[in-house]
Design an enzyme around this catalytic site. Sequence first.
Site, PDB file in Angstrom:
ATOM      1  CG  PHE A  25     -17.633 -16.975  -3.032  1.00 44.03           C
ATOM      2  CD1 PHE A  25     -16.388 -17.495  -3.316  1.00 44.03           C
ATOM      3  CD2 PHE A  25     -18.623 -17.831  -2.545  1.00 44.03           C
ATOM      4  CE1 PHE A  25     -16.120 -18.846  -3.108  1.00 44.03           C
ATOM      5  CE2 PHE A  25     -18.363 -19.178  -2.331  1.00 44.03           C
ATOM      6  CZ  PHE A  25     -17.115 -19.692  -2.608  1.00 44.03           C
ATOM      7  CD  GLU A  26     -17.524  -9.043  -5.759  1.00 45.62           C
ATOM      8  OE1 GLU A  26     -18.631  -9.090  -6.319  1.00 45.62           O
ATOM      9  OE2 GLU A  26     -17.197  -8.139  -4.974  1.00 45.62           O
ATOM     10  CB  VAL A  27     -21.441 -15.491  -7.244  1.00 46.36           C
ATOM     11  CG1 VAL A  27     -21.158 -15.942  -5.820  1.00 46.36           C
ATOM     12  CG2 VAL A  27     -22.653 -14.580  -7.278  1.00 46.36           C
TER      13      VAL A  27
END
Length: 704
Positions: free
Chosen positions: A649-651
Amino acid sequence: MFVRRRWTALATISILITAALSHPDPGAAAPAAPTITLAPTETALVRVRLADQGQLDRLVAGGADLANRPRSRDGRPVADLVLTGRQLADLTRQGANAVQVVQRADDGTRRLAESVRAAEARTRSGLRAADGADTLQFLQAYWWTTGGRTFLQAQVATTATDDPDVEITVNWRTADGATGSFPLYRFEDSGEYQYHYALPQPVPARPVQLTATSSLGGTSRPVTPALWPNAAPPPQPAGYQKDFIDAYLTPVDVRARIARLGRQYRDLVDVIDLPNRTQGYRRTAAAYLGDPAAAAVVVESVRFGDQGMDGVQVRTVDPGRPGRPLTVRYRDRVLTVSLATDSAGKVTSSTDDVAGAINARQGARFRATVEDGSAGLPMPVAGPVRLDDGLQGTEVPARPWTVQALRIGKHRDGSRVGVLAYSQEHAREWATSLVTLEFAERLLANARTDAATRQLLEQVDVFVIPTVNPDGANYSFHDYNFQRKNLVNHCTGVARDPKYRTMWGVDVNRNYTVGSLFDGYVGASANCLSGNYAGTAELSEPESRNVIDLARAHPNIRFAMNVHSYGGYFMWPPGAYKADGRVTLPRPSIDESTLFLASARRIVGAIAAERGTVTWPSQTGPVADVLYSAAGNSADQLYYELGIFAWDFEVGNDRWNEVTGQWEGVGFQPPFDEAHGESQEYAGGLVELVRVARDYAAGNPVRR
Ligand SMILES: [Zn+2]
């Protein structure tokens, strides 16, 4: 002594970037009126529209701190850069425009991102005459609704792959007959044409038909865009418990939270001490002996500052008598260098003599290097100065740190399929540990009150490492908020100058064994001062060994999520390629690719269920395709070596600004309300990952 630290470090970055930009393009456009101002020595994370690809290439070659993937907009690369006002002014003079100050440095109270619309849109060049029509094909065409606004995104490939000037336009029509169009932009990676694309475009209603046309006369077949992600999690039952995050959490806070969860839910949790203790929040103590602007020697303790070396004094003295030799004495916490004199009593020692004498006679306690630019100069009478590790945090114990994992489930014996969620490999990504801790506590709290959660924990064995890199995180919270790496300093020689203090450390997520820098892959550096420094060898760092040791010790782990920020990406292997020919690590099989994508759509749907955030289809896919090559990252080792379905993930997705009509970045440490929102939505995504694992295990039982 270290009041100078901040600006000297920035001056160093400035040198790197200025060097990279020392070949200005004489044809660059006149600078636009500046609409964003930074003080010359102020550092900020800024979204910059660059003049052209060459400017971006020079930045990358010079080691610029790129925070996100450069994205093409209006035909020019857009990059998020950590830079100073002076560097921004240099870039602006060479044709770049600052689009947004995402976040400022050293701004503990005002993290609010400031956004300003770019001054002008670039005038597009005229269409070129067509010799022969190309063929156009839609690679992606998706629509979705978020916050009451409908968006459309498309990727189109042309057969005229070698023509950098071909222009492609997408024409859309809605069900009620409204029409419009928007341009796409050519996207190349590592010199290879990929496709044409644009950021998601707002449209008035659900689009029902798209066609693409090109400046060469090509036309695509009409396509009907699909709903993205077109998957939703099961509805949360009444009384479902969430929102366990009230503030940003330092590593000390995270440790307390882990201990509390372990006490509160004994029947469902084990707290695992991972085997490789880190260096701890500690550094050697150093000082300039002399004036670095004139002539100086850097003196550094061999042990850490907290091991009795902070405050030790260092000085040079004139013996005041002729014909004296150079001597070094250490007594009562004072290192005294008595300089040599000639027969007339004049001091004759050079900087090199002094550094050499300290290393030769007190090398067990001190190491000395001649400051860059001071070689061969007469050594001044200087000091006493006090050695100092420069660390400001007071809540952090100065000793090696034990990284911890939570193991959550009813049957924690390897008989159930395992899921690993781990975060904060990169120190400055403060929201990421909030995501994994919210996820952990949702599972635990709802296991008491919600039958579906209880059933999930009957079937799945969940592992959570909230903070992989606590030492770097402590430094990010207490000393320098843009710190990305750990605190281990492998630099030698002049790179150990304390002016580089904010640039030391190893990029934990470039230190793994598969597709690494050491194997010839792209996206990591051998320079100890680079933001992507890969370390001295694969798995040289305790932080990366901990992740792999946990996965190896628990072969029931079949799924993993590596949580980073920011930008709104959902990715899987391959995560790296070799530069020559852009040869990636092996692609997953068709079946595995199908599982990756179908699971991703479920998880993207669960993220969207919390506050409507939709991760773009263009940012959902293999790392090497949608972000950049990241040599030696952890997900690749988990997948290729251990057979784990390993995602990233890249939040912190870009937010749509209705007023400016632009997507805006949220940064590493957004205002807490935004970080809180990220923790809630991505925790929901991780709960869906647990359901994905449960469903997978139904057809693929764990073998023991
Ligand atoms: Zn990261």
